[in-house]
Write an enzyme that holds these catalytic residues in place. Structure first.
Site, PDB file in Angstrom:
ATOM      1  N   GLY A 223       3.284  -2.421 -14.999  1.00  0.00           N
ATOM      2  CA  GLY A 223       3.332  -1.840 -13.795  1.00  0.00           C
ATOM      3  C   GLY A 223       4.294  -2.425 -12.681  1.00  0.00           C
ATOM      4  O   GLY A 223       3.926  -3.690 -12.724  1.00  0.00           O
TER       5      GLY A 223
ATOM      6  N   GLN B  64       6.761  -3.711  -4.025  1.00  0.00           N
ATOM      7  CA  GLN B  64       6.954  -5.000  -4.642  1.00  0.00           C
ATOM      8  C   GLN B  64       8.426  -5.555  -4.908  1.00  0.00           C
ATOM      9  O   GLN B  64       8.645  -6.654  -5.112  1.00  0.00           O
ATOM     10  CB  GLN B  64       6.380  -5.175  -5.958  1.00  0.00           C
ATOM     11  CG  GLN B  64       4.589  -4.964  -6.079  1.00  0.00           C
ATOM     12  CD  GLN B  64       3.933  -5.097  -7.278  1.00  0.00           C
ATOM     13  OE1 GLN B  64       4.027  -4.091  -8.035  1.00  0.00           O
ATOM     14  NE2 GLN B  64       3.609  -6.073  -7.542  1.00  0.00           N
TER      15      GLN B  64
ATOM     16  N   CYS C 276      -1.577  -8.978 -11.155  1.00  0.00           N
ATOM     17  CA  CYS C 276      -0.477  -8.345 -10.414  1.00  0.00           C
ATOM     18  C   CYS C 276       0.452  -9.363 -10.310  1.00  0.00           C
ATOM     19  O   CYS C 276       0.514 -10.565  -9.958  1.00  0.00           O
ATOM     20  CB  CYS C 276      -1.189  -7.938  -8.789  1.00  0.00           C
ATOM     21  SG  CYS C 276       0.163  -7.468  -7.764  1.00  0.00           S
ATOM     22  N   LEU C 277       2.044  -8.726 -10.423  1.00  0.00           N
ATOM     23  CA  LEU C 277       3.204  -9.511 -10.530  1.00  0.00           C
ATOM     24  C   LEU C 277       3.452 -10.138  -8.939  1.00  0.00           C
ATOM     25  O   LEU C 277       3.993 -11.368  -9.124  1.00  0.00           O
ATOM     26  CB  LEU C 277       4.271  -8.749 -10.768  1.00  0.00           C
ATOM     27  CG  LEU C 277       4.491  -8.336 -12.201  1.00  0.00           C
ATOM     28  CD1 LEU C 277       5.310  -7.190 -12.313  1.00  0.00           C
ATOM     29  CD2 LEU C 277       4.388  -9.350 -13.079  1.00  0.00           C
TER      30      LEU C 277
ATOM     31  N   HIS D 217      -3.745   0.965 -10.085  1.00  0.00           N
ATOM     32  CA  HIS D 217      -3.196  -0.519  -9.461  1.00  0.00           C
ATOM     33  C   HIS D 217      -1.939  -0.185  -8.490  1.00  0.00           C
ATOM     34  O   HIS D 217      -1.951  -0.397  -7.364  1.00  0.00           O
ATOM     35  CB  HIS D 217      -3.009  -1.592 -10.305  1.00  0.00           C
ATOM     36  CG  HIS D 217      -2.582  -2.842  -9.912  1.00  0.00           C
ATOM     37  ND1 HIS D 217      -3.346  -3.909  -9.758  1.00  0.00           N
ATOM     38  CD2 HIS D 217      -1.184  -3.010  -9.312  1.00  0.00           C
ATOM     39  CE1 HIS D 217      -2.583  -4.739  -9.250  1.00  0.00           C
ATOM     40  NE2 HIS D 217      -1.326  -4.396  -9.078  1.00  0.00           N
ATOM     41  N   GLU D 218      -1.286   0.479  -9.080  1.00  0.00           N
ATOM     42  CA  GLU D 218       0.246   0.752  -8.701  1.00  0.00           C
ATOM     43  C   GLU D 218       0.191   1.925  -7.457  1.00  0.00           C
ATOM     44  O   GLU D 218       0.861   1.725  -6.433  1.00  0.00           O
ATOM     45  CB  GLU D 218       1.251   1.353  -9.675  1.00  0.00           C
ATOM     46  CG  GLU D 218       1.402   0.402 -10.913  1.00  0.00           C
ATOM     47  CD  GLU D 218       1.702  -0.862 -10.715  1.00  0.00           C
ATOM     48  OE1 GLU D 218       2.367  -1.357  -9.588  1.00  0.00           O
ATOM     49  OE2 GLU D 218       1.352  -2.020 -11.312  1.00  0.00           O
TER      50      GLU D 218
ATOM     51  N   HIS E  41      -0.864   0.008  -4.299  1.00  0.00           N
ATOM     52  CA  HIS E  41       0.363  -0.613  -3.811  1.00  0.00           C
ATOM     53  C   HIS E  41       1.024   0.238  -2.709  1.00  0.00           C
ATOM     54  O   HIS E  41       1.501  -0.282  -1.635  1.00  0.00           O
ATOM     55  CB  HIS E  41       1.376  -1.035  -4.879  1.00  0.00           C
ATOM     56  CG  HIS E  41       1.126  -2.323  -5.318  1.00  0.00           C
ATOM     57  ND1 HIS E  41       0.988  -3.463  -4.719  1.00  0.00           N
ATOM     58  CD2 HIS E  41       1.028  -2.841  -6.618  1.00  0.00           C
ATOM     59  CE1 HIS E  41       0.596  -4.724  -5.560  1.00  0.00           C
ATOM     60  NE2 HIS E  41       0.761  -4.327  -6.941  1.00  0.00           N
TER      61      HIS E  41
HETATM   62 NI    NI Z   1       0.484  -5.274  -8.515  1.00  0.00          NI
END
Ligand code: NI
Length: 181
Positions: A46, A51, A88-89, A130-131, A134
């Site tokens: 995701g 991000q 998480c990226l 999660h997204e 963000h």
């Molecule tokens: Ni993330």
């Protein structure tokens, strides 16, 4: 240049509440494509627009071979919860056990401005929560229990990517009333 640099923890854009999408135009479709390309390249399951430095309520997901996106999501969460590792990226290499709702029904729009519902459980539900977090400036470390959060903060301090200066903010192509996010 579809693949964009991913913003890392410490970049203020990750703590900024994203704006609802109002214009379902070509620029938005380009953003969705950039998000998908960047997510698949990473690779990740995701990716949310903040991000890649864009303060709009958009995310993409790639779970169980399903590639999708959602704009202006509103979530309905189950009372039943799940435990599992989450990463998480924006926190390269770090994962921690994170409690989430087991099921989610997410209503929003697609890039053509049509209403859509994304419904899922387990990993898809975890990803959507999660997204969407963000988009509200909430990060998965905020969802950890005290012990895990301590471990996470220590690992972040020791991470080689920590404390790097944030790249310049990217000006959104959308009208954000003068705000560059
Ligand atoms: Ni993330």
């Amino acid at each position: 240049m579809p693949v964009q640099p991913i913003r890392l923890f410490g970049d203020p854009v990750l703590r900024t509440v994203a704006e609802p999408v109002k214009d379902f135009d070509k620029e938005l479709r380009t953003l969705v494509k950039d998000l998908a390309d960047t997510m698949l390249d990473a690779p990740g399951v995701g990716l949310a627009a903040p991000q890649i430095g864009v303060g709009l309520r958009v995310f993409t997901y790639h779970v169980d071979d399903e590639l999708g996106h959602l704009i202006n999501p509103v979530l309905d969460l189950s009372d039943e919860e799940q435990d599992g590792e989450e990463g998480c990226l924006s926190f390269p290499g770090l994962t921690y056990p994170t409690r989430r709702a087991m099921q989610v029904v997410a209503k929003g729009m697609n890039m053509h401005g049509e209403p859509v519902t994304v419904e899922g459980s387990e990993l898809l539900a975890r990803c959507v929560q999660h997204e969407t977090d963000h988009l509200d400036g909430i990060l998965f470390i905020d969802r950890l229990d005290r012990t895990q959060r301590k471990l996470a903060l220590r690992a972040i301090r020791e991470a080689e990517w920590a404390g790097r200066p944030a790249p310049p903010v990217r000006i959104s192509p959308h009208a954000l009333h003068g705000r560059a996010l």
